[in-house]
Scaffold this motif. Structure first.
Motif, PDB file in Angstrom:
ATOM      1  N   GLY A  55       0.758  -1.112   0.072  1.00 46.80           N
ATOM      2  CA  GLY A  55       0.047  -0.074  -0.204  1.00 46.80           C
ATOM      3  C   GLY A  55       1.016   1.312   0.061  1.00 46.80           C
ATOM      4  O   GLY A  55       0.298   2.231   0.012  1.00 46.80           O
ATOM      5  N   MET A  56       2.094   1.111  -0.342  1.00 51.31           N
ATOM      6  CA  MET A  56       2.977   2.282  -0.103  1.00 51.31           C
ATOM      7  C   MET A  56       3.124   2.943   0.884  1.00 51.31           C
ATOM      8  O   MET A  56       3.387   4.317   1.166  1.00 51.31           O
ATOM      9  N   LEU A  57       2.961   2.368   2.084  1.00 46.85           N
ATOM     10  CA  LEU A  57       2.940   2.915   3.384  1.00 46.85           C
ATOM     11  C   LEU A  57       4.138   2.724   3.930  1.00 46.85           C
ATOM     12  O   LEU A  57       4.375   3.520   4.998  1.00 46.85           O
ATOM     13  N   ASP A  58       4.844   1.976   3.673  1.00 43.56           N
ATOM     14  CA  ASP A  58       6.300   1.864   4.149  1.00 43.56           C
ATOM     15  C   ASP A  58       7.393   1.422   2.801  1.00 43.56           C
ATOM     16  O   ASP A  58       6.927   1.047   1.770  1.00 43.56           O
ATOM     17  N   ASN A  59       8.521   1.372   3.260  1.00 45.39           N
ATOM     18  CA  ASN A  59       9.520   0.929   2.191  1.00 45.39           C
ATOM     19  C   ASN A  59      10.531  -0.261   2.666  1.00 45.39           C
ATOM     20  O   ASN A  59      10.554  -0.496   3.815  1.00 45.39           O
ATOM     21  N   PRO A  60      10.778  -1.010   1.695  1.00 45.36           N
ATOM     22  CA  PRO A  60      11.489  -2.098   1.939  1.00 45.36           C
ATOM     23  C   PRO A  60      12.704  -1.909   2.663  1.00 45.36           C
ATOM     24  O   PRO A  60      13.328  -1.042   2.338  1.00 45.36           O
ATOM     25  N   THR A  61      13.435  -3.167   3.307  1.00 41.91           N
ATOM     26  CA  THR A  61      14.889  -2.577   3.593  1.00 41.91           C
ATOM     27  C   THR A  61      15.904  -2.972   2.300  1.00 41.91           C
ATOM     28  O   THR A  61      16.912  -2.332   2.255  1.00 41.91           O
ATOM     29  N   SER A  62      15.545  -3.915   1.423  1.00 41.62           N
ATOM     30  CA  SER A  62      16.124  -4.222   0.298  1.00 41.62           C
ATOM     31  C   SER A  62      15.284  -4.665  -0.653  1.00 41.62           C
ATOM     32  O   SER A  62      14.025  -4.986  -0.375  1.00 41.62           O
ATOM     33  N   GLY A  63      15.759  -4.647  -1.889  1.00 40.68           N
ATOM     34  CA  GLY A  63      14.623  -5.062  -3.028  1.00 40.68           C
ATOM     35  C   GLY A  63      14.104  -3.761  -3.644  1.00 40.68           C
ATOM     36  O   GLY A  63      14.284  -2.927  -3.287  1.00 40.68           O
ATOM     37  N   SER A  64      13.135  -4.385  -4.441  1.00 41.19           N
ATOM     38  CA  SER A  64      12.593  -3.424  -5.243  1.00 41.19           C
ATOM     39  C   SER A  64      11.003  -3.267  -5.109  1.00 41.19           C
ATOM     40  O   SER A  64      10.412  -4.555  -5.533  1.00 41.19           O
ATOM     41  N   ILE A  65      10.331  -2.323  -5.242  1.00 48.36           N
ATOM     42  CA  ILE A  65       8.715  -2.305  -5.600  1.00 48.36           C
ATOM     43  C   ILE A  65       8.318  -1.358  -6.843  1.00 48.36           C
ATOM     44  O   ILE A  65       8.849  -0.343  -6.756  1.00 48.36           O
ATOM     45  N   TYR A  66       7.729  -2.043  -7.828  1.00 48.53           N
ATOM     46  CA  TYR A  66       7.295  -1.446  -9.151  1.00 48.53           C
ATOM     47  C   TYR A  66       5.989  -1.086  -8.923  1.00 48.53           C
ATOM     48  O   TYR A  66       5.117  -2.169  -8.545  1.00 48.53           O
ATOM     49  N   PHE A  67       5.306  -0.011  -9.329  1.00 42.40           N
ATOM     50  CA  PHE A  67       3.996   0.378  -9.650  1.00 42.40           C
ATOM     51  C   PHE A  67       3.818   1.132 -10.999  1.00 42.40           C
ATOM     52  O   PHE A  67       4.477   1.868 -11.438  1.00 42.40           O
ATOM     53  N   ASP A  68       3.111   0.113 -12.101  1.00 41.30           N
ATOM     54  CA  ASP A  68       3.238   0.308 -13.377  1.00 41.30           C
ATOM     55  C   ASP A  68       4.673   0.640 -14.004  1.00 41.30           C
ATOM     56  O   ASP A  68       5.196   1.451 -14.933  1.00 41.30           O
ATOM     57  N   ASP A  69       5.316  -0.495 -13.482  1.00 41.94           N
ATOM     58  CA  ASP A  69       6.986  -0.635 -14.067  1.00 41.94           C
ATOM     59  C   ASP A  69       7.693   0.853 -13.550  1.00 41.94           C
ATOM     60  O   ASP A  69       8.740   0.830 -13.789  1.00 41.94           O
ATOM     61  N   VAL A  70       7.345   1.375 -12.606  1.00 40.70           N
ATOM     62  CA  VAL A  70       8.095   2.522 -11.989  1.00 40.70           C
ATOM     63  C   VAL A  70       8.388   2.351 -10.753  1.00 40.70           C
ATOM     64  O   VAL A  70       7.853   2.172  -9.695  1.00 40.70           O
ATOM     65  N   PRO A  71       9.723   2.295 -10.322  1.00 40.12           N
ATOM     66  CA  PRO A  71      10.292   1.990  -8.986  1.00 40.12           C
ATOM     67  C   PRO A  71       9.658   3.089  -7.807  1.00 40.12           C
ATOM     68  O   PRO A  71       9.573   4.396  -8.513  1.00 40.12           O
ATOM     69  N   LEU A  72       9.252   2.556  -6.693  1.00 40.66           N
ATOM     70  CA  LEU A  72       8.489   3.486  -5.901  1.00 40.66           C
ATOM     71  C   LEU A  72       9.480   4.214  -5.247  1.00 40.66           C
ATOM     72  O   LEU A  72       9.405   5.331  -4.881  1.00 40.66           O
ATOM     73  N   ARG A  73      10.928   3.817  -5.136  1.00 40.79           N
ATOM     74  CA  ARG A  73      11.794   4.910  -4.573  1.00 40.79           C
ATOM     75  C   ARG A  73      12.022   5.975  -5.398  1.00 40.79           C
ATOM     76  O   ARG A  73      12.664   6.902  -5.006  1.00 40.79           O
ATOM     77  N   SER A  74      11.435   6.228  -6.731  1.00 36.12           N
ATOM     78  CA  SER A  74      11.573   7.238  -7.511  1.00 36.12           C
ATOM     79  C   SER A  74      10.639   8.324  -7.121  1.00 36.12           C
ATOM     80  O   SER A  74      10.762   9.583  -7.570  1.00 36.12           O
ATOM     81  N   TYR A  75       9.646   7.820  -6.620  1.00 30.92           N
ATOM     82  CA  TYR A  75       8.518   8.919  -5.808  1.00 30.92           C
ATOM     83  C   TYR A  75       9.011   9.583  -4.907  1.00 30.92           C
ATOM     84  O   TYR A  75       9.691   9.145  -3.839  1.00 30.92           O
ATOM     85  N   GLY A  76       8.693  11.055  -4.637  1.00 27.69           N
ATOM     86  CA  GLY A  76       8.841  11.851  -3.411  1.00 27.69           C
ATOM     87  C   GLY A  76       7.584  11.495  -2.562  1.00 27.69           C
ATOM     88  O   GLY A  76       6.572  10.802  -3.132  1.00 27.69           O
ATOM     89  N   SER A  77       7.715  11.875  -1.161  1.00 25.13           N
ATOM     90  CA  SER A  77       6.894  11.570  -0.301  1.00 25.13           C
ATOM     91  C   SER A  77       5.179  12.106  -0.945  1.00 25.13           C
ATOM     92  O   SER A  77       4.381  11.349  -0.521  1.00 25.13           O
ATOM     93  N   GLY A  78       5.328  13.327  -1.311  1.00 24.89           N
ATOM     94  CA  GLY A  78       4.050  13.905  -1.703  1.00 24.89           C
ATOM     95  C   GLY A  78       3.397  13.279  -2.935  1.00 24.89           C
ATOM     96  O   GLY A  78       2.335  12.906  -3.060  1.00 24.89           O
ATOM     97  N   ALA A  79       4.411  12.943  -3.926  1.00 25.78           N
ATOM     98  CA  ALA A  79       3.873  12.017  -5.121  1.00 25.78           C
ATOM     99  C   ALA A  79       3.346  10.648  -4.648  1.00 25.78           C
ATOM    100  O   ALA A  79       2.301  10.234  -5.400  1.00 25.78           O
ATOM    101  N   ARG A  80       4.069   9.987  -3.775  1.00 25.88           N
ATOM    102  CA  ARG A  80       3.502   8.815  -3.222  1.00 25.88           C
ATOM    103  C   ARG A  80       2.167   9.064  -2.646  1.00 25.88           C
ATOM    104  O   ARG A  80       1.253   7.996  -2.801  1.00 25.88           O
ATOM    105  N   ASP A  81       2.003   9.854  -1.661  1.00 29.27           N
ATOM    106  CA  ASP A  81       0.687  10.045  -1.233  1.00 29.27           C
ATOM    107  C   ASP A  81      -0.176  10.169  -2.095  1.00 29.27           C
ATOM    108  O   ASP A  81      -1.581   9.614  -2.021  1.00 29.27           O
TER     109      ASP A  81
END
Length: 241
Positions: A55-81
């Motif tokens: 649910g994009m409420l937390d970040n993994p310690t390692s590994g990657s999460i993608y939404f629409d093939d875009v890595p969540l780490r590329s989102y700022g906090s506002g964009a993620r919200d």
């Protein structure tokens, strides 16, 4: 089309004077548009931690999460919200309806953060969604005036009112009797299928999990795919989760 993808995701917690506690271990999962996936696991297996990551409420310690093939780490906090608010709907075991608010007001609440026609037509949209849930006669009822099944349908309407592409159902029938729970799950699956949303059901109830089209078991932080017969076997008193 891949909607959500986890690759080698881990989650651990630092402990004082002890090695880190590993909660999730190398989780791989891919969910496509229109998919219905269940994840079954006992208490302490890591289900809540995994839900927070999905649910994009937390970040993994390692590994990657993608939404629409875009890595969540590329989102700022506002964009993620904003992404979470527009694309993900949460359904909780305890309903989490707002006290002192009618069914209609509860369903309108997510639309207060919408833009354009969704915001300006929020009352009409919320009314239509509640009618779709069979609650057209209960628009002005307070939560305490509704049965458990009705409260859960209000919660489903609230989760779906912005047209999310991913629905996360956390123990959605845990507070309901068996018949009401089966009815609610059938309704949730039907609405998700009609809207084309992906549905992930996270539960300890093997019978609820078996209703999905793909099935996973989470055991001590390890996620593995299982067939429906194995899922149903988990409901036997002789089989431990």
């Amino acid at each position: 089309m891949s909607l959500l993808r986890l690759e080698g995701v881990t989650r651990s917690v630092e402990l004082p004077d002890a090695p880190p506690l590993e909660i999730l271990k190398g989780v791989d999962l891919e969910v496509s548009v229109g998919d219905h996936v269940s994840i079954v696991g006992r208490s302490g297996s890591g289900k809540s931690t995994l839900l927070n990551l999905l649910g994009m409420l937390d970040n993994p310690t390692s590994g990657s999460i993608y939404f629409d093939d875009v890595p969540l780490r590329s989102y700022g906090s506002g964009a993620r919200d904003r992404k979470r608010g527009s694309d993900i709907g949460f359904i909780f075991q305890q309903f989490n309806l707002l006290g002192g608010r009618t069914a209609l007001e509860n369903v309108i609440t997510p639309l207060l953060y919408a833009t354009g026609s969704q915001f300006w037509k929020r009352r009409q949209i919320a009314t239509t969604m509640l009618e779709r849930m069979g609650l057209g006669e209960r628009l002005n009822s307070m939560p305490e005036q509704l049965s458990g099944g009705e409260q859960q349908r209000v919660a489903i309407a609230r989760a779906l009112v912005r047209g999310p592409r991913l629905i996360l159902a956390d123990e959605p029938t845990g507070a309901l009797d068996i018949d009401t729970g089966a009815s609610v799950m059938a309704l949730l699956d039907e609405v998700a299928e009609q809207s084309g949303a992906a549905l992930i059901t996270i539960t300890h109830d093997a019978n609820v999990a078996a209703l999905a089209r793909r099935h996973y078991r989470l055991d001590r932080g390890v996620l593995s795919e299982v067939d429906v017969n194995r899922v149903l076997a988990l409901s036997s008193p002789e089989v431990t989760l």
